[in-house]
Design an enzyme around this catalytic site. Structure first.
Site, PDB file in Angstrom:
ATOM      1  CG  ASN A   1      -1.862   0.669   0.987  1.00 47.64           C
ATOM      2  OD1 ASN A   1      -2.517   0.923   0.445  1.00 47.64           O
ATOM      3  ND2 ASN A   1      -3.069   0.075   1.155  1.00 47.64           N
ATOM      4  CG  ASP A   2       0.936   3.273   3.974  1.00 49.00           C
ATOM      5  OD1 ASP A   2       0.152   3.276   3.398  1.00 49.00           O
ATOM      6  OD2 ASP A   2       0.957   2.884   4.352  1.00 49.00           O
ATOM      7  CB  VAL A   3       6.127   0.866   0.026  1.00 54.66           C
ATOM      8  CG1 VAL A   3       5.890   0.466   1.380  1.00 54.66           C
ATOM      9  CG2 VAL A   3       5.228  -0.645  -0.578  1.00 54.66           C
ATOM     10  CB  VAL A   4       3.465   0.688  -4.808  1.00 49.83           C
ATOM     11  CG1 VAL A   4       3.877  -0.385  -4.206  1.00 49.83           C
ATOM     12  CG2 VAL A   4       2.201   0.298  -4.022  1.00 49.83           C
TER      13      VAL A   4
ATOM     14  CB  ALA B   1       0.663   6.188   5.411  1.00 49.89           C
TER      15      ALA B   1
END
Length: 469
Positions: free
Chosen positions: A391-394, A432
């Site tokens: 999720n947040d890492v992309v 996040a």
């Protein structure tokens, strides 16, 4: 004779601990690393046990049995629970240090003032503060990771929080300084109890404002605290093995924390006091754009026609325990001559190396794993980017949207691939607390469902296609 054997065992154990850390650098030598660590710990225990000044052998046997009773079940947890299990290990280490420091303080106090030298009391204070704050802080981190109902996963903030936390720690250190100067004061016992209470409270207050997206870094920081507590305990017990093992543990945790912070483009102070993970809802995404879904059959056809595919795993893959299905998909694609790479973000999952462990468990060749910095320049060359529960890492918003808590965090450039398939259980935001702009991009298509089931369907479609050919 026994003294010489003890020192030789400590030297051998220290060397094995060093090799254990070094061999962790590669999956090929990871098993050697674990074995070296086990042998080193066994040497440390036996060498300490045979010392002539050890007289209460029954208590040692009881402690070893208790360790097995607790440790064996903890070793059987699923890989998805390894982060919280690791946090619990830190909690046990911190509690051990705090209890040993407490016992030593009252023992030396009863034996006479000559025992409470300035150096000993300083080591005791450091051991107790670091040990007990690691204990409660690690329990809080484990609770957040386990998503226990009465422990909020999102950051909890309140006015003057940082000032209060820093003030509490300054007060604990101040009481410690008072003990060092006047260890035999009539108020020494109360001051020591005050330090314990403040350290326990500080551990809780330290973790409450930290969101789930920061948990990988928090775990490595707690690892460093546990190591430093062990160093202080080594000085208190005059045990060189404890000092060196604790120093290795603390320094490796600190180095790992620095690496994790760099991966998120953030500082220690920002991680510890920034309340990262505050829920923010992007109304623009919800109101102006919609998710585009693709069928399993359609996604399989696109994958079949691709020449290069990059798979980006995240916590969703861990939760679904989909790594073995991913291996099946990898095998089907590579047999067709399709190049398959895995893009690993340093903070994907809930602890450092979480994705690497899962992929290694599925026996996927390590040569096909690429770190974020290595894979990003190649991302436009991939026909398909398959995002599995990440999720947040992309999230492309990290590049430009200053209003998001992940602004400035380096991400995997999945949006630069020609086509993106994103596997996700629901439209809920990641840890996040923000929506992912990648999922509503023009070239992104959603495959909603449990990652294990979705990958299984893709494998089924590709297998039937192969049989048709």
């Amino acid at each position: 004779m026994i003294q010489s054997l003890t020192q030789l065992a400590y030297i051998a154990g220290t060397g094995l601990f060093v090799f254990s850390l070094y061999w962790m650098n590669s999956p090929k030598t990871a098993r050697h690393s674990v074995m070296a660590g086990v042998i080193a710990m066994a040497l440390a225990i036996i060498a300490t046990w045979i010392r002539p000044d050890i007289v209460h052998h029954d208590w040692i046997i009881l402690a070893i049995v208790a360790g097995f009773v607790v440790g064996i079940p903890l070793s059987c947890v699923p890989l998805t629970a390894v982060p919280q299990r690791t946090a619990l290990s830190h909690a046990f280490g911190g509690l051990a240090a705090g209890l040993v420091g407490t016992a030593k303080f009252y023992l030396w106090s009863s034996e006479g003032p000559e025992q409470l030298t300035g150096f000993r009391v300083a080591a005791l204070v450091a051991e107790v503060i670091l040990g007990f704050l690691t204990f409660t802080g690690s329990l809080m981190a484990a609770g957040k990771l386990q998503e226990i109902k009465w422990i909020p996963q999102r950051p909890v903030t309140y006015p003057l929080q940082n000032v209060g936390n820093i003030g509490l720690m300054v007060l604990a250190v101040g009481l410690g300084a008072y003990l060092v100067v006047t260890p035999t004061s009539i108020y020494a016992g109360m001051a020591f109890l005050g330090i314990i209470v403040m350290a326990l409270l500080f551990g809780v207050l330290l973790i409450i404002p930290i969101g789930g997206a920061d948990m990988p870094t928090v775990i490595s920081i707690l690892n460093a605290y546990a190591g430093l507590a062990a160093v202080a305990m080594g000085f208190v017990l005059d045990n060189k093995m404890l000092i060196t093992a604790g120093a290795l543990d603390g320094s490796s945790g600190l180095i790992l924390s620095i690496i994790m912070c760099r991966a998120m483009n953030r500082s220690f102070t920002n991680v510890l006091f920034g309340a990262f993970g505050t829920v923010q809802v992007s109304t623009a995404i919800k109101e102006q754009k919609r998710y585009k879904q693709e069928t399993f059959e359609g996604a399989a056809q696109v994958l079949e026609q691709a020449s290069a595919v990059v798979i980006i795993p995240g916590y969703g893959m861990a939760v679904a325990q989909a790594q073995h299905r991913v291996r099946e998909l990898y095998d089907l694609l590579t047999k067709r001559g399709i190049t398959v790479k895995f893009a690993i973000h340093p903070v994907a999952g809930r602890m450092p190396g979480h994705m690497n462990v899962l992929i290694a468990e599925a026996d996927i060749p390590y040569s096909d794993l690429s770190e974020m910095d290595e894979i990003n320049p190649e991302m436009p060359q991939f026909d398909v980017a398959l995002v599995i529960g990440a999720n947040d890492v992309v999230n492309p918003a990290a590049r430009y949207d200053k209003s998001t808590p992940i602004y400035g965090m380096p991400i995997i450039d999945a949006d630069k691939a020609k086509t993106v398939f994103a596997i996700k259980r629901s439209t809920n935001p990641g840890f996040a607390g923000i929506d992912n702009e990648l999922y509503v991009a023009d070239r992104t298509f959603m495959l909603f469902g449990d990652a294990k089931s979705v990958i299984g369907e893709l494998v089924k479609q590709l297998s039937s296609s192969s049989m048709g050919h």
